[in-house]
Design an enzyme around this catalytic site. Structure first.
Site, PDB file in Angstrom:
ATOM      1  N   ASN A  32      26.480 -35.091   4.007  1.00 31.41           N
ATOM      2  CA  ASN A  32      26.166 -33.950   3.457  1.00 31.41           C
ATOM      3  C   ASN A  32      26.330 -32.855   4.065  1.00 31.41           C
ATOM      4  OD1 ASN A  32      25.508 -31.757   1.391  1.00 31.41           O
ATOM      5  ND2 ASN A  32      24.439 -33.386  -0.025  1.00 31.41           N
ATOM      6  N   ASP A  33      25.198 -32.291   4.509  1.00 33.87           N
ATOM      7  CA  ASP A  33      25.156 -31.060   5.565  1.00 33.87           C
ATOM      8  C   ASP A  33      26.282 -30.877   6.658  1.00 33.87           C
ATOM      9  OD1 ASP A  33      23.014 -30.201   4.145  1.00 33.87           O
ATOM     10  OD2 ASP A  33      21.500 -31.322   5.339  1.00 33.87           O
TER      11      ASP A  33
END
Length: 471
Positions: free
Chosen positions: A396-397
């Site tokens: 994700n990040d």
């Protein structure tokens, strides 16, 4: 006895060197298992040498041996149970707990030495100064590591916890370390100075880690590991044990190097880490997006399988979702199927993918992924523009394009350039946030197809669907 003592010192030094070499080997999938075995063997030899030295001194009673033996067996059993039973996704929490134990043990050595001295008032600065530093570093590591483990486990909020006056307190507490250590040097027999130093250090460990956001936690783990080594080295000065000093500094140095590498990977300043002012950023973190409903394109296993089967180049991007689902073997099987079909397959591994350094390397090594297919961020980023498909599994990040914009929790963090691929597929259970707590703009990219599924189940479906096209 002198001969035995000298021999044991050399054994300690050799064990420390082997331990650090083992840690280095664990950075590479091809040598990870050998590194783990070497490090564990080195520690076993060091423990055996310690028992040999104690036995040769002949000062331990039967009761003492019973306590030592029981403690060793209980500790070994708990360590074995924890290491074998913990899920890979919980490994950072376990590492934090190990850091806490190491730092706390080192601090207790100094406390015990000062309390048990025949005439503490006569202790010189050669003992009381490193003793004070040992207490400070060890106690900070102990309480800070417990808070870090709580954040990773979800017991403590992963978001920065800030209260009025927190920054001022984090300036005053280190100043009190200096005053307390000077007091202890001038009056080694002062119980007020001793216990006060312990209390202040424990408090600072809590106030230092609480304001740290979850996105910076990999840096915190590395930093606390370096603290543990420093505390052990200070304990070596207190006990006048050269081997302990060298072993502690080796761990501290390797942890410091890892901290710098992780800080660079997260675009954080090591100076900010040391003063405890990181994690919240220079401005309040802003969530990506306006909060309005977003449009995403959902795809099925067959849709993705067609893209993979007819692609020339595919880049897999593993993340925490892969680790949580324990889907590394399914990913390896899918990659092998594509490779046998003539597809150019590689894995893009971000330095902090997962929750700790080397997390993804260990997982992929378990699945016997060919080492040449693993590519670090700097090497693989130029290749995304040539990739027909970038398949993101739970990352994700580290794939969020919002990192290129100012004013949010991950601003400036180097990311994988997944958005430059011709087609993007994201396997994810939901539209939930990553550890930084912000929306991922990659998911609303017109080139992105969201395959909503558990990573293990989804990769299994993809393997079956691709097999129908290439079988």
């Amino acid at each position: 006895m002198d001969n035995v003592s000298n021999a044991v010192h050399y054994i300690f030094l050799a064990a420390a060197a082997c331990f650090v070499i083992g840690l280095h080997l664990m950075n590479h999938p091809r040598t990870a298992r050998r590194g783990n075995t070497l490090s564990a063997g080195a520690m076993a030899v060091a423990i055996a040498a310690t028992f040999w030295l104690v036995a040769d001194e002949g000062t331990i009673s039967r009761t003492g041996w019973l306590v030592l033996g029981t403690g060793g067996l209980v500790g070994a059993a708990l360590g074995l149970w924890a290491a074998r039973g913990v899920r890979m996704t919980a490994m950072p929490q376990l590492v934090s707990l190990f850091n806490a134990v190491g730092g706390g043990a080192a601090a207790l050595i100094a406390v015990n030495d000062l309390l048990q001295a025949d005439d503490a008032a006569l202790l010189g600065a050669r003992v009381s100064l490193p003793g004070g530093l040992d207490i400070v570093i060890g106690a900070v590591t102990f309480s800070g590591s417990l808070i870090a483990a709580g954040k990773l486990q979800g017991v403590v909020s992963g978001a920065p916890v800030v209260f009025p006056g927190a920054r001022l307190l984090n300036v005053l507490l280190p100043a009190s370390f200096v005053a307390g250590t000077v007091w202890l040097v001038l009056a080694p027999d002062s119980r007020v100075a001793l216990y006060g130093l312990v209390a202040v250090a424990l408090l600072f460990g809590v106030t230092m880690v609480l304001p740290i956001g979850g996105a910076d936690m990999p840096v915190v783990i590395a930093l606390l590991n370096a603290f543990t080594g420093s505390a052990v080295a200070m304990a070596g000065f207190v006990l006048d044990e050269t081997a302990l000093i060298i072993a502690g500094m080796l761990v501290s140095a390797s942890g410091g190097i890892l901290t710098k590498l992780m800080a660079d990977a997260m675009n954080r300043s090591v100076a900010n880490i040391v003063i405890g002012g990181f994690g919240t950023g220079d401005s309040a973190p802003a969530a990506a997006g306006s909060g309005a409903p977003v449009q995403v394109r959902s795809v099925s296993a067959d849709d993705v399988a067609i893209q993979l089967a007819y692609a020339r180049k595919v880049i897999f991007v593993p993340g925490y979702g892969l680790a949580a689902a324990q889907a590394q073997h399914e990913l390896g099987d899918l990659a092998k199927l594509l490779t046998d079909h003539g597809v150019d397959v590689s894995y893009a591994v971000h330095p902090v993918a997962g929750r700790m350094p080397g997390h993804m390397n260990v997982l992929l090594a378990e699945a016997n992924v060919p080492y040449p297919q693993l590519k670090e961020m700097d090497d693989v980023n130029p290749e995304f523009a040539q990739a027909d498909v970038a398949l993101v599994i739970g990352a994700n990040d580290v794939t969020n394009p919002v990192a290129r914009k100012p004013g949010n929790a991950i601003s400036g963090m180097p990311i994988l350039d997944v958005d430059k691929a011709r087609s993007i597929v994201v396997i994810k259970r939901s539209m939930g946030h990553g550890y930084a707590g912000i929306d991922n703009e990659l998911y609303t990219n017109p080139k992105t197809g969201m395959f909503f599924s558990d990573a293990k189940k989804g990769l299994g479906e993809l393997k079956a669907a691709v097999g129908e096209f290439v079988g």
